[in-house]
Enzyme design. Structure first.
Site, PDB file in Angstrom:
ATOM      1  N   ARG A 155       0.833  -1.211   0.000  1.00 55.88           N
ATOM      2  CA  ARG A 155       0.000   0.000   0.000  1.00 55.88           C
ATOM      3  C   ARG A 155       0.862   1.253   0.000  1.00 55.88           C
ATOM      4  NH1 ARG A 155      -3.057  -3.732   3.675  1.00 55.88           N
ATOM      5  NH2 ARG A 155      -1.173  -3.509   4.892  1.00 55.88           N
ATOM      6  N   THR A 235      11.166   4.367   6.097  1.00 50.89           N
ATOM      7  CA  THR A 235       9.994   4.677   6.933  1.00 50.89           C
ATOM      8  C   THR A 235       9.274   3.372   7.309  1.00 50.89           C
ATOM      9  OG1 THR A 235       8.676   4.986   4.938  1.00 50.89           O
ATOM     10  CG2 THR A 235       9.538   6.985   5.973  1.00 50.89           C
ATOM     11  N   ARG A 237      10.450  -0.207   9.290  1.00 51.92           N
ATOM     12  CA  ARG A 237      10.786  -0.512  10.685  1.00 51.92           C
ATOM     13  C   ARG A 237      12.305  -0.483  10.799  1.00 51.92           C
ATOM     14  NH1 ARG A 237       6.332   0.528  11.926  1.00 51.92           N
ATOM     15  NH2 ARG A 237       4.736  -0.803  12.846  1.00 51.92           N
ATOM     16  N   GLU A 266      14.665   2.355  19.126  1.00 59.55           N
ATOM     17  CA  GLU A 266      13.961   3.607  19.410  1.00 59.55           C
ATOM     18  C   GLU A 266      13.718   3.749  20.901  1.00 59.55           C
ATOM     19  OE1 GLU A 266      10.411   3.563  16.986  1.00 59.55           O
ATOM     20  OE2 GLU A 266      11.561   3.250  15.158  1.00 59.55           O
ATOM     21  N   HIS A 284       9.942   8.457  14.358  1.00 53.76           N
ATOM     22  CA  HIS A 284       8.785   7.582  14.086  1.00 53.76           C
ATOM     23  C   HIS A 284       7.480   8.389  14.017  1.00 53.76           C
ATOM     24  CE1 HIS A 284       7.613   3.076  14.330  1.00 53.76           C
ATOM     25  NE2 HIS A 284       6.749   3.738  13.587  1.00 53.76           N
TER      26      HIS A 284
END
Ligand code: NAD
Length: 320
Positions: A155, A235, A237, A266, A284
């Site tokens: 997508r 963008t 993981r 993170e 993120h």
């Protein structure tokens, strides 16, 4: 029935759950709940609206109790779900596909433009109030006519490809599934291996899910396959990119630059990354638009309402 929401969310999601007649408890803490707090918070819930930072595993499902019917992830990625554990506890997992596609694709493009036109470096320079027009000041790379390599044409990857096409880029992609319809529609070209894509792209944008097969998909060897003038944008993981190996590649100018919204550990970045000039980082936030974040909450709430009414959820997660 009781529904818990493990962190405050924008939009109507919580109200939808309240209007459906559930007892709704929202975590009021700043930041993600720590593990002990989370396990206590979900105890006795029939449904959970949870975050990608909440690891949903055997321990979590045991802590919630046997009445739990659904964990609705406030994210499209669901690498925080232990799928066999969910199915052995008869708990349905759902995610939030489609509603954040535009936000993430636009953010990927914001990063592509920021790194190729050195926006963050230029911003820092402008704030010194010591530099103005100069024939050689802050030269970057134009996108028109360049090759955009999309890794993972799902997508989000497809939408990034469409935006790239609109900017005059030549689109190539690698995916485990070829998509001839998309190729015909956008004029994209399929590459049979990631290596082939990496060797000819001017910009590589990553949009694969985090799976065993995609962990460290981009490592030192693959970075060496890229052109020294090329840029890497992630963008998806963090663990899809071997971050320490990327730092070395950026220091040694193996590639021209990188823009990352996600990291391996993170909220920390690996040592050495934040000091580099040829890097743009965001914490993120790729889906962080009012539109996407509200719609994510509403879709998660709808999934919970469906399942607690013994109807199938709109967007169940499926084993990739
Ligand atoms: P999607 O499932 O529609 O697309 C993923 C694509 O990757 C699919 O076409 C799939 O065939 C392909 N793929 C799977 N394994 C592959 C492999 N080994 N090599 C190449 N291709 C492979 O998912 P989407 O909605 O486009 O989202 C993609 C990912 O983006 C999510 O899984 C999530 O991790 C990440 N994401 C990040 C943010 C953020 O805030 N930074 C927001 C949303 C999504």
């Amino acid at each position: 029935m009781k529904v818990v929401v493990t962190r405050k969310i924008p939009g109507n999601g919580v109200k939808m759950l309240q209007d459906a007649g559930y007892e709704v408890v929202v975590g009021e803490q700043d930041g993600p709940m720590d593990r002990a707090q989370l396990l206590e918070f979900i105890k006795g819930a029939d449904g959970v609206l949870g975050q990608l930072t909440d690891k949903v595993d055997e321990e979590y499902l045991n802590a919630a109790g046997p009445q739990l019917k659904i964990v609705a992830n406030y994210a499209v990625g669901f690498d925080n779900f232990d799928l066999p554990a969910l199915s052995s506890h008869n708990v349905i997992g759902t995610n939030t596909p489609d509603v954040l596609t535009e936000a993430v694709a636009e953010h990927a493009f914001a990063l592509i433009m920021a790194i190729t036109r050195r926006i963050v470096e230029a911003h820092k320079l402008a704030r010194t109030q010591s530099s103005s027009f100069g024939p050689e000041v802050m030269l970057g790379m134009e996108l028109k006519g360049k090759v955009l390599g999309v890794l993972g044409l799902g997508r989000i990857g497809s939408r990034v490809a469409e935006i790239g096409k609109a900017m005059g880029m030549n689109i190539i992609y690698y995916d485990i599934k070829q998509n001839p319809d998309f190729e015909a529609k956008v004029g994209a070209e399929f590459k049979a291996t990631p290596d082939e894509l990496l060797s000819i792209s001017d910009v590589v944008s990553i949009h694969v899910p985090l799976l065993d097969s995609t962990k460290h998909l981009i490592n030192a060897d693959r970075l060496k396959m890229m052109k020294p003038t090329a840029y890497l944008v992630n963008t998806s993981r963090g663990p899809v990119v071997a971050e320490a190996e990327l730092v070395e590649a950026l220091k040694n100018k193996v590639i021209a630059g990188a823009a990352l919204d996600v990291g391996e550990t993170e909220p920390k970045w690996v040592p050495g990354l934040v000091e580099l000039d040829n890097v743009v980082l965001t914490p993120h936030i790729a889906s962080a638009t009012n539109e996407a974040r509200s719609a994510m909450g509403e879709l998660a709430a709808e999934n919970i309402i469906e399942v607690l009414n013994e109807r199938p959820p709109k967007t169940p997660v499926k084993k990739p």
